[in-house]
Write a protein that holds these residues in place. Structure first.
Motif, PDB file in Angstrom:
ATOM      1  N   VAL A  61      22.467  37.705  37.688  1.00  0.00           N
ATOM      2  CA  VAL A  61      22.762  36.771  38.542  1.00  0.00           C
ATOM      3  C   VAL A  61      23.406  35.891  38.032  1.00  0.00           C
ATOM      4  O   VAL A  61      24.218  35.372  38.460  1.00  0.00           O
ATOM      5  CB  VAL A  61      21.188  36.350  38.065  1.00  0.00           C
ATOM      6  CG1 VAL A  61      20.893  34.861  38.435  1.00  0.00           C
ATOM      7  CG2 VAL A  61      19.712  37.020  38.548  1.00  0.00           C
ATOM      8  N   GLY A  62      24.140  35.969  36.861  1.00  0.00           N
ATOM      9  CA  GLY A  62      25.454  35.140  36.702  1.00  0.00           C
ATOM     10  C   GLY A  62      26.703  35.060  37.044  1.00  0.00           C
ATOM     11  O   GLY A  62      27.338  34.605  36.853  1.00  0.00           O
ATOM     12  N   GLN A  63      26.736  36.636  37.893  1.00  0.00           N
ATOM     13  CA  GLN A  63      27.785  36.968  38.716  1.00  0.00           C
ATOM     14  C   GLN A  63      27.194  35.941  40.133  1.00  0.00           C
ATOM     15  O   GLN A  63      28.148  35.030  41.438  1.00  0.00           O
ATOM     16  CB  GLN A  63      28.513  38.534  38.730  1.00  0.00           C
ATOM     17  CG  GLN A  63      29.186  38.625  39.659  1.00  0.00           C
ATOM     18  CD  GLN A  63      30.675  38.262  38.733  1.00  0.00           C
ATOM     19  OE1 GLN A  63      30.720  37.993  38.636  1.00  0.00           O
ATOM     20  NE2 GLN A  63      32.226  38.480  39.660  1.00  0.00           N
ATOM     21  N   ASP A  64      26.018  36.632  40.840  1.00  0.00           N
ATOM     22  CA  ASP A  64      25.912  36.533  42.116  1.00  0.00           C
ATOM     23  C   ASP A  64      25.819  34.951  42.058  1.00  0.00           C
ATOM     24  O   ASP A  64      26.237  34.494  43.601  1.00  0.00           O
ATOM     25  CB  ASP A  64      24.867  37.214  42.430  1.00  0.00           C
ATOM     26  CG  ASP A  64      24.813  38.455  42.714  1.00  0.00           C
ATOM     27  OD1 ASP A  64      25.859  39.348  42.929  1.00  0.00           O
ATOM     28  OD2 ASP A  64      24.029  39.498  42.916  1.00  0.00           O
ATOM     29  N   ILE A  65      25.686  33.885  41.872  1.00  0.00           N
ATOM     30  CA  ILE A  65      24.640  32.592  42.214  1.00  0.00           C
ATOM     31  C   ILE A  65      25.958  31.727  41.947  1.00  0.00           C
ATOM     32  O   ILE A  65      26.220  31.105  42.635  1.00  0.00           O
ATOM     33  CB  ILE A  65      24.147  32.300  41.035  1.00  0.00           C
ATOM     34  CG1 ILE A  65      25.365  32.123  39.231  1.00  0.00           C
ATOM     35  CG2 ILE A  65      22.980  32.874  40.657  1.00  0.00           C
ATOM     36  CD1 ILE A  65      24.513  31.627  38.385  1.00  0.00           C
ATOM     37  N   HIS A  66      27.983  32.111  42.068  1.00  0.00           N
ATOM     38  CA  HIS A  66      28.704  31.685  42.773  1.00  0.00           C
ATOM     39  C   HIS A  66      29.364  31.876  44.059  1.00  0.00           C
ATOM     40  O   HIS A  66      30.076  31.307  43.808  1.00  0.00           O
ATOM     41  CB  HIS A  66      29.875  32.587  41.114  1.00  0.00           C
ATOM     42  CG  HIS A  66      29.526  31.821  39.853  1.00  0.00           C
ATOM     43  ND1 HIS A  66      29.491  30.912  39.247  1.00  0.00           N
ATOM     44  CD2 HIS A  66      29.179  32.544  38.906  1.00  0.00           C
ATOM     45  CE1 HIS A  66      29.533  30.659  38.052  1.00  0.00           C
ATOM     46  NE2 HIS A  66      28.353  31.412  37.685  1.00  0.00           N
ATOM     47  N   TYR A  67      27.682  33.157  44.375  1.00  0.00           N
ATOM     48  CA  TYR A  67      29.345  33.161  45.654  1.00  0.00           C
ATOM     49  C   TYR A  67      28.183  32.186  46.903  1.00  0.00           C
ATOM     50  O   TYR A  67      27.358  31.702  46.130  1.00  0.00           O
ATOM     51  CB  TYR A  67      28.409  34.274  46.033  1.00  0.00           C
ATOM     52  CG  TYR A  67      29.143  35.484  46.177  1.00  0.00           C
ATOM     53  CD1 TYR A  67      30.823  35.553  46.400  1.00  0.00           C
ATOM     54  CD2 TYR A  67      28.783  36.447  44.754  1.00  0.00           C
ATOM     55  CE1 TYR A  67      31.253  37.062  45.677  1.00  0.00           C
ATOM     56  CE2 TYR A  67      29.216  37.546  44.842  1.00  0.00           C
ATOM     57  CZ  TYR A  67      30.745  37.682  44.627  1.00  0.00           C
ATOM     58  OH  TYR A  67      31.688  38.613  44.495  1.00  0.00           O
ATOM     59  N   ALA A  68      28.914  31.365  47.507  1.00  0.00           N
ATOM     60  CA  ALA A  68      28.390  30.026  48.453  1.00  0.00           C
ATOM     61  C   ALA A  68      27.160  30.534  49.214  1.00  0.00           C
ATOM     62  O   ALA A  68      26.578  29.486  49.579  1.00  0.00           O
ATOM     63  CB  ALA A  68      29.438  29.791  49.398  1.00  0.00           C
ATOM     64  N   THR A  69      27.087  32.034  49.505  1.00  0.00           N
ATOM     65  CA  THR A  69      25.877  32.412  50.632  1.00  0.00           C
ATOM     66  C   THR A  69      24.405  32.529  49.640  1.00  0.00           C
ATOM     67  O   THR A  69      23.930  32.916  50.157  1.00  0.00           O
ATOM     68  CB  THR A  69      26.663  33.200  51.286  1.00  0.00           C
ATOM     69  OG1 THR A  69      27.102  34.342  50.108  1.00  0.00           O
ATOM     70  CG2 THR A  69      27.630  33.043  51.744  1.00  0.00           C
ATOM     71  N   THR A  70      25.033  32.502  47.965  1.00  0.00           N
ATOM     72  CA  THR A  70      23.625  32.824  47.794  1.00  0.00           C
ATOM     73  C   THR A  70      22.344  32.180  47.545  1.00  0.00           C
ATOM     74  O   THR A  70      22.624  30.910  48.111  1.00  0.00           O
ATOM     75  CB  THR A  70      23.821  33.302  46.182  1.00  0.00           C
ATOM     76  OG1 THR A  70      25.122  33.708  46.147  1.00  0.00           O
ATOM     77  CG2 THR A  70      23.136  33.359  45.397  1.00  0.00           C
ATOM     78  N   GLU A  71      20.976  32.210  48.060  1.00  0.00           N
ATOM     79  CA  GLU A  71      20.109  31.678  48.118  1.00  0.00           C
ATOM     80  C   GLU A  71      19.566  32.257  46.524  1.00  0.00           C
ATOM     81  O   GLU A  71      19.014  33.173  46.137  1.00  0.00           O
ATOM     82  CB  GLU A  71      19.851  32.329  49.110  1.00  0.00           C
ATOM     83  CG  GLU A  71      20.138  31.584  50.739  1.00  0.00           C
ATOM     84  CD  GLU A  71      19.685  32.813  51.916  1.00  0.00           C
ATOM     85  OE1 GLU A  71      18.403  33.197  51.851  1.00  0.00           O
ATOM     86  OE2 GLU A  71      20.097  32.247  52.892  1.00  0.00           O
ATOM     87  N   GLY A  72      18.244  31.126  46.780  1.00  0.00           N
ATOM     88  CA  GLY A  72      17.078  31.044  45.554  1.00  0.00           C
ATOM     89  C   GLY A  72      17.993  30.920  44.360  1.00  0.00           C
ATOM     90  O   GLY A  72      17.034  30.087  44.163  1.00  0.00           O
ATOM     91  N   LYS A  73      19.285  30.330  44.103  1.00  0.00           N
ATOM     92  CA  LYS A  73      20.050  29.849  42.514  1.00  0.00           C
ATOM     93  C   LYS A  73      21.089  28.962  42.912  1.00  0.00           C
ATOM     94  O   LYS A  73      21.739  30.250  43.584  1.00  0.00           O
ATOM     95  CB  LYS A  73      19.510  30.259  41.590  1.00  0.00           C
ATOM     96  CG  LYS A  73      19.706  29.630  40.201  1.00  0.00           C
ATOM     97  CD  LYS A  73      19.976  30.284  39.520  1.00  0.00           C
ATOM     98  CE  LYS A  73      19.957  29.631  37.740  1.00  0.00           C
ATOM     99  NZ  LYS A  73      20.311  30.681  36.741  1.00  0.00           N
ATOM    100  N   SER A  74      21.199  28.151  42.791  1.00  0.00           N
ATOM    101  CA  SER A  74      23.168  28.033  42.853  1.00  0.00           C
ATOM    102  C   SER A  74      23.577  27.426  41.666  1.00  0.00           C
ATOM    103  O   SER A  74      22.637  27.168  40.775  1.00  0.00           O
ATOM    104  CB  SER A  74      23.485  26.149  43.525  1.00  0.00           C
ATOM    105  OG  SER A  74      22.358  26.477  45.081  1.00  0.00           O
TER     106      SER A  74
END
Length: 475
Positions: free
Chosen positions: A377-390
């Motif tokens: 999650v610490g990596q994925d949240i930094h993509y602009a398209t991520t849903e669920g947490k910014s």
């Protein structure tokens, strides 16, 4: 003579015959008289595709933390995997990794490694090891439809056979290892257990994978990974080549929304050429495709926080994807399941089938889940398209520190080893905050960065024999 009282036979029920289910059976078998694995499908006898494992079409790696855990549960399994054609890949000695911060050096060490093989082979070897034990049996073509008992204690499961017949099976311990489709939250609600928290974080990543006949011998051939850089704000493109059994490469290409690969065979290799370095595309130009392209969009990070519930029934433990499923790009799923099974066995060895086991075991299972969750999650949240947490301010500061560590690791054996300790789930994330690591990150890499992938002399010889010329390859 006084006869000793008759001891009641004890039984554990494992929901799901997946890798996690088999490891759960291995964890509990010495603490009960019998283990019953309930599997909705049939289980193949050899390394064949198993229904219900869509991710098997994409490459899998078993991290050394997970491999060591499997060895603890099933001694000799890694040796059997290698004998069946799997590869043991030292990290980063036999890896070509283009991180967002640059190419990693191929440090000489053997303490961290990957086991690479097709998922079907890994499942088959582990399954064979477990089912050799006469105490463990599988009930195929059967579904669990409910938990028996109450909010205080689970006493078994309700079953539905292939012909629709329903029956109850009592158990002293039920282990849910049914994977991403687990219905445990619903079953708990039916027993009156409420308040379950969960997270769902989706970066929108899609996978496209294909198996190739390698143009060079795969024994000691390196894993190759070209990673996306989420800091750019552009759609991310990642790719990797993993050597597997029978002289093959398992290749996966991965993209976020705006750069998702397709299942069109004609587009697979051109997509590889859009990565941050062309080495994967250059190698695939000389390899023979053996399969069609398989695509999946099922890469959501999803977690149930069972360990936080104020009420947890005795006689129930969940592990593997039933607790948390991770974006597979990070390769943590199998290892987290193995570490969770070891945590369960440790609690059983300490407490036995006593009151308090289930809650303590569930909290122990959450340990490896927490580390893998923070990494994914610490990596994925930094993509602009991520849903669920910014990403918030703290997340961005942490990313800057991790990026600084990764930059330093491109030229520092000490920092590269510390990061690999954590990435292979052999050390907690706090290991990256030790004074020596902090000081090294502050100083930066003591060696200059590499311009491209570095192949060994033997690898360059194999490439030359196959008449493969790679631009920008160094030795």
């Amino acid at each position: 003579m006084t006869e000793s009282p008759h001891r009641m036979s004890t039984r554990a029920v494992v929901v799901g015959g997946s890798l996690a289910g088999m490891l759960a059976a291995a964890a509990v078998r010495d603490h009960v008289d019998s283990v019953e694995i309930i599997e909705a499908h049939d289980l193949p006898e050899g390394p064949e595709a198993r229904p219900g494992v869509p991710q098997a079409a994409h490459f899998h790696v078993l991290l050394s933390g997970g491999a060591n855990a499997i060895e603890e549960l099933l001694p000799g399994t890694v040796k059997e995997l290698l004998a069946a054609g799997a590869h043991r890949v030292p990290m980063t000695t036999n890896m070509l990794i283009c991180s967002p911060e640059g190419w990693y050096r191929r440090w000489q060490r053997d303490s961290h490694y990957l086991i690479t093989a097709s998922r079907d082979l890994t499942d088959s070897v582990v399954r064979g090891q477990v089912l050799k034990d006469p105490r463990v049996r599988v009930r195929p073509h059967t579904k669990v439809t409910a938990l028996l008992g109450s909010s205080r204690r689970v006493t078994g499961v309700r079953l539905r056979a292939a012909d629709g017949t329903e029956s109850d099976l009592t158990a002293d311990l039920v282990v849910d290892a049914s994977g991403k489709a687990a219905r445990t939250p619903q079953w708990l609600a039916e027993l009156g257990v409420s308040g379950l928290a969960q997270d769902r974080i989706d970066s929108g990543i899609a996978y496209a994978s294909r198996v190739y006949r390698a143009p060079v011998p795969t024994r000691n051939w390196p894993v190759i990974s070209v990673q996306a850089d989420p800091r750019t704000g552009e759609p991310g493109r990642t790719g990797g080549i993993v050597p597997i059994e029978d002289g093959r490469w398992h290749v996966s290409l991965i993209g976020t929304p705006g750069a998702q690969p397709t299942r069109e065979a004609a587009e697979f290799e051109p997509y590889a050429r859009t990565l941050r370095h062309p080495v994967i595309a250059d190698l695939l130009a000389h390899a023979e495709p053996l399969t069609d392209v398989a695509v999946t969009h099922s890469t959501v990070n999803r977690r149930y926080y069972y360990e936080r519930l104020t009420s947890w029934p005795e006689g129930l433990v969940a592990l593997g994807d039933s607790v948390a499923a991770f974006n597979p790009v990070y390769g943590h799923g199998m290892s987290v399941a193995a570490l969770g099974a070891v945590a369960l066995r440790t609690q059983l060895s300490s407490l036995g089938l006593t009151n308090g086991l289930s809650r303590k075991a569930q909290r122990a299972v959450a340990g490896p889940v927490e580390l893998a969750w923070s990494l994914a999650v610490g990596q994925d949240i930094h993509y602009a398209t991520t849903e669920g947490k910014s990403a918030n301010t703290a997340d961005r500061l942490l990313q800057r520190y991790v990026s600084r560590l990764s930059h330093t690791a491109t030229g520092s054996y000490h920092v590269a080893t510390a990061m690999t300790d954590v990435l292979t789930l052999q050390s907690p994330g706090t290991a990256l905050l030790r004074p020596g690591v902090l000081a090294a990150a502050l100083m930066g890499p003591p060696r200059p960065q590499l311009d491209g992938p570095t192949f060994t002399g033997e690898e360059r010889r194999l490439l030359a024999e196959a008449e493969i010329r790679l631009p920008g390859v160094t030795g």
